[in-house]
Design an enzyme around this catalytic site. Structure first.
Site, short mmCIF file in Angstrom:
data_model
loop_
_atom_site.label_atom_id
_atom_site.label_comp_id
_atom_site.label_asym_id
_atom_site.label_seq_id
_atom_site.Cartn_x
_atom_site.Cartn_y
_atom_site.Cartn_z
N GLY A 55 71.40 17.79 -115.00
CA GLY A 55 71.15 17.00 -113.79
C GLY A 55 70.50 15.65 -114.00
CD GLU A 110 63.63 19.54 -113.24
OE1 GLU A 110 64.86 19.29 -113.17
OE2 GLU A 110 63.14 20.59 -112.86
CG ASP A 111 68.15 17.34 -111.47
OD1 ASP A 111 67.15 18.07 -111.64
OD2 ASP A 111 69.30 17.81 -111.34
CG ASP A 114 65.20 23.64 -104.52
OD1 ASP A 114 64.60 23.54 -103.45
OD2 ASP A 114 66.22 24.35 -104.64
CE LYS A 142 66.34 19.91 -102.31
NZ LYS A 142 67.24 21.09 -102.35
CG PHE A 163 72.69 21.55 -102.07
CD1 PHE A 163 71.91 22.42 -102.82
CD2 PHE A 163 73.79 20.95 -102.67
CE1 PHE A 163 72.22 22.69 -104.15
CE2 PHE A 163 74.11 21.22 -104.00
CZ PHE A 163 73.32 22.10 -104.73
CG ASP A 170 75.73 20.62 -110.27
OD1 ASP A 170 74.49 20.54 -110.36
OD2 ASP A 170 76.35 21.68 -110.38
NE ARG A 176 76.77 18.14 -113.58
CZ ARG A 176 75.69 18.88 -113.37
NH1 ARG A 176 74.59 18.32 -112.92
NH2 ARG A 176 75.70 20.17 -113.59
P1 IMP Z 1 64.13 24.67 -109.20
O1 IMP Z 1 63.96 25.47 -110.46
O2 IMP Z 1 64.41 25.53 -108.00
O3 IMP Z 1 63.01 23.68 -108.95
O4 IMP Z 1 65.48 23.85 -109.32
C1 IMP Z 1 65.68 22.96 -110.30
C2 IMP Z 1 67.14 22.66 -110.54
O5 IMP Z 1 68.00 23.16 -109.52
C3 IMP Z 1 67.33 21.17 -110.54
O6 IMP Z 1 67.09 20.63 -111.82
C4 IMP Z 1 68.77 21.04 -110.09
O7 IMP Z 1 69.65 21.10 -111.19
C5 IMP Z 1 69.00 22.23 -109.18
N1 IMP Z 1 68.84 21.84 -107.76
C6 IMP Z 1 67.80 22.09 -106.94
N2 IMP Z 1 67.98 21.54 -105.73
C7 IMP Z 1 69.18 20.91 -105.77
C8 IMP Z 1 69.92 20.10 -104.81
O8 IMP Z 1 69.53 19.84 -103.65
N3 IMP Z 1 71.10 19.61 -105.26
C9 IMP Z 1 71.59 19.83 -106.51
N4 IMP Z 1 70.91 20.55 -107.44
C10 IMP Z 1 69.72 21.09 -107.07
MG MG Z 2 72.50 21.89 -111.08
#
Ligand code: IMP
Ligand code: MG
Length: 184
Positions: A55, A110-111, A114, A142, A163, A170, A176
């Site tokens: 990401g 990080e992208d 979440d 977020k 989202f 993606d 992407r």
């Molecule tokens: P986490 O572990 O739940 O914080 O999620 C981290 C990863 O989930 C990110 O690095 C993204 O690749 C993916 N992700 C979380 N939210 C989104 C979103 O809104 N769109 C796309 N990818 C997401």
């Molecule tokens: Mg992803």
């Protein structure tokens, strides 16, 4: 919202709901972040920018070009999501950096944050490699994660609870290559 022909082509014919961050807004913010990061570290101390794939690949490429000081780049591949929109809670490391972290300043890029699951798993793992310092940099936050192991030092945008796709993000590997960030 009627999409441009270029966007429609990249979307495989699907219309976008809403552009959340335009290409210009992203470029401005990334440039500011690069300047702040460059100023945050002594010039003669090693800096390693670690991109979390996939990401972050576009953000990382733009960001490092805005950091006007010597640095090294490496990547981590972790997989926490299946193919859908909900975090599975499992984080797997598929690629580990070759570069040693010991005694270097490390920025994990990080992208989007979440649920925070990915970071909560990665931070202790990277700390165990005894970097001189470890900071997190994320393009999007977020602010819904509970009990984050560590708050990111650099955040591009406080993102809505939607989202998001584009600029590296993606949905099931699609989108992407959108140059902006949109909600799906
Ligand atoms: P986490 O572990 O739940 O914080 O999620 C981290 C990863 O989930 C990110 O690095 C993204 O690749 C993916 N992700 C979380 N939210 C989104 C979103 O809104 N769109 C796309 N990818 C997401
Ligand atoms: Mg992803």
């Amino acid at each position: 919202m009627p999409s441009s022909p270029d966007t429609l082509a990249r979307m495989g014919g699907r219309e976008l709901k809403r552009i959340v961050y335009s290409q210009e807004e992203i470029a401005r913010r990334v440039s500011e972040m690069g300047r702040e990061i460059a100023e945050a570290y002594p010039k003669d101390e090693g800096l390693l920018v670690l991109g979390l794939l996939k990401g972050s690949f576009i953000f990382l490429a733009d960001l490092v070009r805005e950091i006007t000081r010597p640095l090294h780049v490496d990547f981590l591949v972790a997989s926490s999501y299946g193919s859908g929109m909900v975090s599975s809670g499992n984080v797997r490391l598929l690629y580990d950096p070759e570069a040693s972290l010991e005694d270097r300043h490390v920025i994990l890029v990080e992208d989007i944050i979440d649920s925070g699951t990915t970071l909560n798993r990665l931070v202790p793992l990277l700390e165990g490699r005894r970097p001189r310092s470890l900071e997190l940099c994320t393009l999007l936050h977020k602010h819904i994660a509970r009990g984050l192991a560590r708050e990111p030092r650099w955040v591009g945008f406080d993102a809505p609870e939607e989202f998001l796709i584009g600029y590296g993000l993606d949905f099931s590997e699609d989108y992407r290559n959108l140059p902006f960030i949109a909600s799906l």
